[in-house]
Each structure stands twice: as C-alpha cells, then as structure tokens.
Design an enzyme around this catalytic site. Structure first.
Site: not given
Ligand code: GLN
Length: 534
Positions: A380, A506, A508
């Site tokens: 990001c 994102h 993750e």
C-alpha cells in the site's frame, strides 16, 4: 445452533482472540462448521479511525469492514471469510438503537439498556452464522468493566432463551505468578468468576493463562472456587515457538471433547495433524533470513500484526526462519549512513501507513533496495513510496511526492483518487475491501500468483497517478497488476531487479498459516535465491 461465549477475566491482552480462533480451529478439525464473531465494548463507531499505536492494526474484511485485529486471528485460524455481521462495537449498537428511537420504532416507549440495547446485541448473535454448526462469540474487554455489562446481560438472556445444551461459557483468565511468593495465585480468577456469577453467568470452562504449569492441586482449587468440573479447568501456557501451537495445546487439554460433550455435539475425531505439521515446520526450519521492516510504530508489534503473521507464513512455506528487524523510518531519514541500517538485512519490507512521519526514511529504504538489488516488497503506502522514489531518482523529478504528503508538489506521482476528493468524513470512507486485479503475464507477480485474476483487500485514499504511466514504463517500471474496472495501478515491479514489487492492496490480510500468500512466499523465495539458499 450452538453458541460458545468467550469472556475475559483479570486483565486485558490475555489473547482471548487467539483462544477463540484456536477453539474454532479445533472444532473445524472435528468436521464442524464454525462462525466467529466479536463484540467490542468501546464507543467508537468506526474502528478504522482508531490509532494503531493504541489499539493495534486495523484489519480489513472482504466486504470493506474495518475491524479489530482479532478478526485477523479468526480468519487465520479458521476457514471462515468474515463480514460486517461478525464484528460490532458498543458504539454501533447504541447508534442503531438511537436511530430506531429517532425513527419512532419504539412507539414512544422509554428506551433502555435492558431490553433495547440487549435486544440489539442478541439479534446480532442470532443472525450470525446462518449455515454454521457453532457460533463462537468473543466479548472484548475484561469482566468487571462497566461498558461490558450490556453484553454479558445479553449472553445471560441467550442462555435463558436457548436450551442448556446449546450454550457454553468459556472464561479466559490469568493465573499470575508472584515471584516474591514463588507461587501462582488463583484469587483474581476466583473474583472475576464471582463477578460473572453475580450477573447470572456460570462459566462452563475456565482457560487459565499461565507462565508456568498449574498443579493438580491448583486445578482442584480453581474448580472448587469457580464451580466448574476439574477437567474443565484448562491450562493455557505461554507459547514458546509460535501462536500456531495453541490448537494442539488446547486439544491436549481436551478442550474440544469438553465442548462437544457439553453442547451435545456428535463430531468426528479431531484431526489435529495439519496444525502439528505447521508447528513442526516452525520448530525445525532449514534456512534463515532477515527482513527489514521499515516502520514508524516501533514499540507496538500489533500495529503490523498481519504483516508479521504473513511473514511467518511465508517462512513456513519456504522452510525458513524469517527474522524481522524493525528499522525506524524516522531514524533512517536523519542519518547520512543509510547503508549501515541494511548491513544485516536480506530483504526490505515497507508496510502500509498514513501521514508524513518517516516518509523520507522510507524513500531512502526503497532507493537502497532498488540500487542494491535487495528484494523489496511494498504494501500500500510501500508501493506509493516505491513510485515516489523512482520518480525522484530515476526520472529526475526531485520534488516528486504523494499529494497526501505535499499537496503542492509539481510531480504528484501519487494522488488522491477522484471519488475521494469531496469526502469530508473520516470513518469508513476510504477505498475499502476486496477488488479484482488483472495480472500481466510474464511479470514476477503473475509468476507468483499463477493466475490471471486475483482479488485483494484495499484500504487507502491515494493511488498511482496514471499521467505518469508511460514515463515510468519507458525507464523500466512494469505495471504488473491493474484494476480492470477503473484502470488503477494495483501492482508495480521493477524490470531489471531480482524482486522489487509494490502492491496498492494489503496481501497480508489474506495469508494463512497453511496457505501463505503467494507474494509473501515469492518475496522470501527471492531472498533465499539471492542468498544462494534456494
Ligand atoms: N496513506 C496511503 C493512502 O491512503 C496509504 C494507505 C495504506 O498504506 N493503507 O493511500
């Protein structure tokens, strides 16, 4: 429907979320369909506006809901994909009650915590997990907090409304070790259970968080004073190697048997092997590497919780122990010795973030990675930083920036998205949630995903400025992922570099211990390749 309610006693930060997630994992290992849900007693309506240094990261769901980080644990430990039905704050509950009152829905009645607020809470619990066998609901905060009372009252009412065998209360508590006395102490637990019983809740299971093993005598004592069978006093020792040990540990304590027995669930035997395999891999890695996390929240690991977890998952996938060294972005920007910071670093990871603090340091980190062929992964803001760095030092636009940092820059290579420009309110107004991304064949990103289309979760207001696309491409930047509906740059990567990727989303949030995110895995694989360890 079966309901499991998880409350916390004595102190906060006991890892109730991990325990709830691990219990979900255990029940899934027994073939059950699980739905996890969290209620947070604070009054904020938008968890997305809360400061990560106080409250940990803001976790984002597919549907764009911004939540507490415990929802991340639930998604990592179980197979569920959560939505706004799985997370509520007191603020949201009260806002809904007040809205109904304004609409005249209560027909002039006196609006009260009981029944109006408690009804709202119950409705949300009953509405969760339509096709699940078990709903696990965690109540944030600690028993005894004033703001948690309406939630506990709602749970008590559910226990009254449903048959006894359909509701189970789990109380997670701390058994502190007093060094001076050389003893574990059960009194705080007794008192916190007494508080619950005062409200009308008798826990069925007590999970004891403890630094050292609890003796049989101690279990007997907790059983007696807290009015639970001895076998339902569960020991939850501090985890040494990995949080993914927890499902096995709770299984060893027979938590899944106790739960199934009390809830009259006929489930298949527990197949705990997948979790044991993960722990095995964490315990005996074949290789080792170090990732530098260039960050601004230094003392709060929770501020980057999912990033740490995704790194751990990619380590599991690559049979590698991945050490994370936090590099202070602000310190980096105040030094002339940038290279010193990266002496022992094999790869550089730039997480997401907001605002100016530490930005110049982050740009220096991206520059170092580009110039030294060090694997780089930007998430990001980390992608936006890579773009700014490239514009400044490759294209020669000295003042290139994001308009988030300098609104008057003459080279706004990152700028606010068009549909964001007139938004004034902060809560829940960013580009949020899952969006499709089309991958360009032949790129490293495509190679990692092995797919032409992916969906990834977003949380940002700014984007790469398409006016600069051609100039970037001419000098060796590849736009490897594009949002097909709005033509937004989602992934950029350097052509002449072993592995330098920035993503506007994102990744993750989609990584799991059994299924590491493809880009995180590829990042660690690239590091190992560069180290000659692949
Ligand atoms: N602050 C940047 C934006 O809003 C990046 C956000 C992030 O890293 N999540 O676009």
């Amino acid at each position: 429907m079966k309901y499991i309610f998880i409350t916390g006693g004595v102190v906060s930060s006991l890892g109730k979320g991990l325990t709830a997630g691990s219990l979900g994992a255990l029940l899934e290992c027994r073939g059950l369909k699980v739905c996890t849900q969290k209620f947070d007693p604070y009054l904020n309506i938008d968890p997305g506006t809360m400061n990560p240094s106080q409250h940990g990261e803001v976790y984002v769901l597919d549907d764009g809901t911004e939540t507490d980080l415990d929802l991340g644990h639930y998604e990592r430990f179980t197979s569920s994909i959560l939505s706004k039905k799985n997370t509520f704050t007191s603020g949201q509950i009260y806002a809904s009650v007040l809205q109904k009152e304004r609409n005249g829905d209560y027909l002039g009645k006196t609006v009260q915590v009981i029944p109006h607020v408690t009804n709202e809470i119950k409705e949300r619990i009953y509405a969760a997990g339509e096709d699940a066998d078990v709903v696990i609901t965690e109540i944030g905060g600690t028993t005894g907090d004033i703001e948690g009372l309406p939630f506990l009252e709602a749970l008590r009412q559910i226990a009254l409304e449903r048959e006894h065998e359909n509701v189970l209360f789990v109380h997670v508590t701390l058994i502190p070790f007093l060094k001076a006395a050389g003893e574990l102490k059960t009194k705080p637990t007794q008192q916190s259970v007494a508080k619950l019983r005062e409200i009308g809740i008798q826990p069925d299971v007590i999970i004891c968080r403890t630094e050292i093993p609890i003796s049989d005598d101690m279990r007997q004592k907790i059983s007696l004073f807290c009015n639970v069978p001895v076998k339902s006093v569960i020991e939850e020792l501090d985890l040494k190697v990995s949080i993914y040990e927890l499902p096995s540990l709770l299984h060893f304590e027979k938590l899944d048997d106790i739960v199934c027995e009390k809830l009259h669930i006929k489930a298949q035997p527990c197949d705990i092997q997948p979790w044991e395999n993960i722990v095995e891999k964490v315990k005996f890695p074949k290789r080792e590497c170090t990732v530098g996390l260039v960050a601004k929240y230094l003392d709060v690991k929770d501020a980057y919780k999912s990033v740490y977890e995704a790194i751990a998952h990619s380590g599991i996938q690559n049979d590698c122990k991945v050490n994370v060294e936090v590099i202070d972005a602000e310190e980096l920007e105040q030094t002339d010795e940038t290279n010193e910071f990266f002496n022992d670093i094999d790869g550089i990871l730039l997480p997401g973030g907001f605002g100016n603090r530490g930005i110049e340091g982050k740009i220096l980190a991206a520059k170092f990675a580009r110039e030294h062929c060090t694997p780089y992964f930007g998430l990001c803001l980390g992608m936006q930083i890579a773009a700014i760095e490239f514009a400044r030092h490759v294209l020669g636009y000295d003042d290139a920036n994001s308009t988030e940092m300098v609104s008057e820059t003459s080279h706004p290579v990152v700028h606010m998205m068009l549909n964001q420009r007139n938004i004034k309110k902060k809560g829940g107004t960013m580009r949020l949630g899952s969006y499709p991304c089309k991958l360009i064949p032949g790129t490293k990103a495509y190679e990692a995903y092995r797919s032409a289309y992916v969906n990834e979760r977003h949380r940002h207001r700014y984007e790469f400025n398409n006016d600069y696309r051609q100039q970037f491409e001419e000098r060796g930047m590849i736009f490897a992922g594009i949002n097909p509906d709005f033509d937004l740059v989602e992934i950029l990567e350097l052509r002449d570099h072993p592995w330098f990727i920035g993503v506007q989303f994102h990744p993750e949030f989609r990584s799991k211990p059994q299924r590491s995110h493809p880009l995180f895995s590829a990042f660690i694989a690239a590091i190992l390749k560069k180290k000659g360890q692949s």
